[in-house]
Design an enzyme around this catalytic site. Structure first.
Site, PDB file in Angstrom:
ATOM      1  N   LEU A 103       3.261   6.305 -15.485  1.00 34.89           N
ATOM      2  CA  LEU A 103       3.414   4.954 -16.031  1.00 34.89           C
ATOM      3  C   LEU A 103       3.860   4.088 -14.194  1.00 34.89           C
ATOM      4  O   LEU A 103       5.315   4.688 -14.394  1.00 34.89           O
ATOM      5  CB  LEU A 103       4.416   4.249 -16.871  1.00 34.89           C
ATOM      6  CG  LEU A 103       3.678   4.978 -18.404  1.00 34.89           C
ATOM      7  CD1 LEU A 103       4.396   5.449 -19.743  1.00 34.89           C
ATOM      8  CD2 LEU A 103       1.514   4.784 -18.655  1.00 34.89           C
ATOM      9  N   HIS A 104       4.167   3.485 -13.891  1.00 35.71           N
ATOM     10  CA  HIS A 104       4.669   2.288 -13.214  1.00 35.71           C
ATOM     11  C   HIS A 104       3.428   1.182 -12.981  1.00 35.71           C
ATOM     12  O   HIS A 104       4.492   0.134 -12.093  1.00 35.71           O
ATOM     13  CB  HIS A 104       4.700   3.153 -11.818  1.00 35.71           C
ATOM     14  CG  HIS A 104       2.942   2.964 -10.562  1.00 35.71           C
ATOM     15  ND1 HIS A 104       1.987   4.189 -11.593  1.00 35.71           N
ATOM     16  CD2 HIS A 104       2.177   2.516  -9.823  1.00 35.71           C
ATOM     17  CE1 HIS A 104       0.996   4.322 -10.689  1.00 35.71           C
ATOM     18  NE2 HIS A 104       1.629   3.078  -9.602  1.00 35.71           N
TER      19      HIS A 104
END
Ligand code: UD1
Length: 363
Positions: free
Chosen positions: A200-201
């Site tokens: 996740l980013h």
């Protein structure tokens, strides 16, 4: 012919490698590799050059982190000098990161031809910084090299002349096919038989406290049935720390890792029961590997991964994420096929086009 490649962030590195190799095999080509320095941590940058067997960059602009405007402006300022002194026949840019649009804008204003690798992808979501980078880059580039036919359609609808567009296939898959035999699991304390690999980013997921908290809460709940293996991007790690979001200390449930090298991440993807991500490239890699992928985004610029591959968009709907996971654990995960021209030869096709292009492209 002198080709100057501009790369800056992690997802660019596996895309440039096959084009460098293919152009090396062409007679009369000299190449310059420019790293903008957008990503600079060892495990976000250097490790990829080693594992991909790539030359070190000839020039590093050392721009580092900053706001979008600062980062883009720094690349422009520093890249202009390089473009002026190197005088390449082609500047080749990759993907949709800030370095891509910055180098394109500089080159276009200097009258240097630009080839965009991974052109034409559209999420339709202008709240996404990468979408703005894609739109501007494709309007200015002279040669648009697409990974899938939806890219060609998008570009034609935006009024780009057909002779500037070439469907070449997916360079990221070239690298995957070449290096899959060398993929090796990282030395981790514990890895369950079944696990979910998570990355996740995206700002839309990790820069909003409520959204990040809701995703993490779901992952923690899921980890009672399925181990979560989570290599954390630096920006996500910083948010979790700053906001004091709780995660279990037990690595058998949630295994937190620093960002991994290419070969280690690839081995984990291949072994994963499911991949949960908001990345672009990982949607494609899981489709190639036939591993179910749940994408925590409302839209995707890579629709073939949904229509042909193993990808499901779950958006912000954590109930949908949970039910999709239940189906996968029950052996009812989505299967798919490998899209056209994701065959390991996209880099060669690009090299042939670049070498064979006439001096001036019809505009
Ligand atoms: C960038 C790309 C994104 C891509 C992602 C892959 C843009 C607009 N976004 O996002 O499309 O999917 O790379 O990782 O170009 N940081 C470090 N070390 C590094 C690099 C970054 O600690 O080596 C931290 C810094 O705090 C920085 C933050 O991560 O401010 C974000 O980095 P940045 O390059 O701005 O964007 P990414 O989120 O990595």
């Amino acid at each position: 012919m002198k080709a100057l490649h501009v790369i800056g962030a992690r997802p660019n590195f596996m895309k440039v490698a096959p084009v460098l190799r293919a152009l090396d095999a062409q007679p009369g080509v000299t190449q310059v590799l420019v790293h903008t320095g957008q990503h600079y941590d060892r495990n976000m940058s250097d490790i990829f050059f080693e594992q991909l067997g790539m030359r070190a960059p000839d020039i590093n602009l050392g721009v580092g982190s900053g706001s979008h405007a600062v980062q883009t402006a720094q690349v422009m300022l520093r890249f202009e000098e390089v473009a002026l002194s190197e005088r390449p026949d082609w500047v080749i840019v990759y993907g949709d990161v800030n370095s891509t649009v910055a180098a394109t804008l500089v080159s276009a204003k200097l009258g240097v031809r630009v080839a965009h690798v991974e052109a034409g992808l559209r999420s339709g979501d202008r709240a996404m910084p990468e979408e703005l980078n894609r739109l501007v880059t494709d309007q200015l580039a002279d040669l648009l090299l697409t990974p899938s036919p939806d890219g060609d359609d998008n570009l034609r609808h935006e009024g780009i002349p057909a002779e500037r567009i070439r469907f070449v296939g997916n360079v990221m898959i070239d690298t995957l096919i070449r290096l899959l035999p060398q993929a090796v699991l990282p030395p981790v304390p514990t890895l369950a038989e079944k696990f979910a690999l998570v990355t996740l980013h995206r700002p839309s997921n990790v820069d909003e406290p409520a959204m990040l908290a809701s995703i993490l809460e779901t992952l923690v709940a899921v980890s009672r049935d399925l181990q979560i293996v989570f290599p954390i991007h630096p920006r996500t790690r910083a948010r979790i720390r700053d906001w004091g979001l709780p995660l279990p200390e037990d690595p058998a449930r949630v295994l937190l890792l620093d960002p991994l090298g290419y070969l280690e991440f690839l081995a984990l993807q291949r072994r994963a029961t499911v991949v949960i991500t908001d990345s672009g490239g990982i949607q494609e890699e899981t489709t190639y590997l036939g591993v179910p992928c749940l994408t925590v985004r409302e839209n995707t610029e890579r629709p073939v991964t949904v229509t042909e591959g193993t990808n499901i968009l779950v958006g912000r709907d954590m109930a949908l994420l949970r039910s999709a996971l239940t189906a996968i654990l029950a052996g009812q995960g989505k299967t798919g096929q490998i899209p056209a021209l994701w065959d390991g030869r996209a880099g060669e096709r690009i090299a042939e086009i670049l070498v064979g292009e006439p001096a001036v492209i019809g505009v």
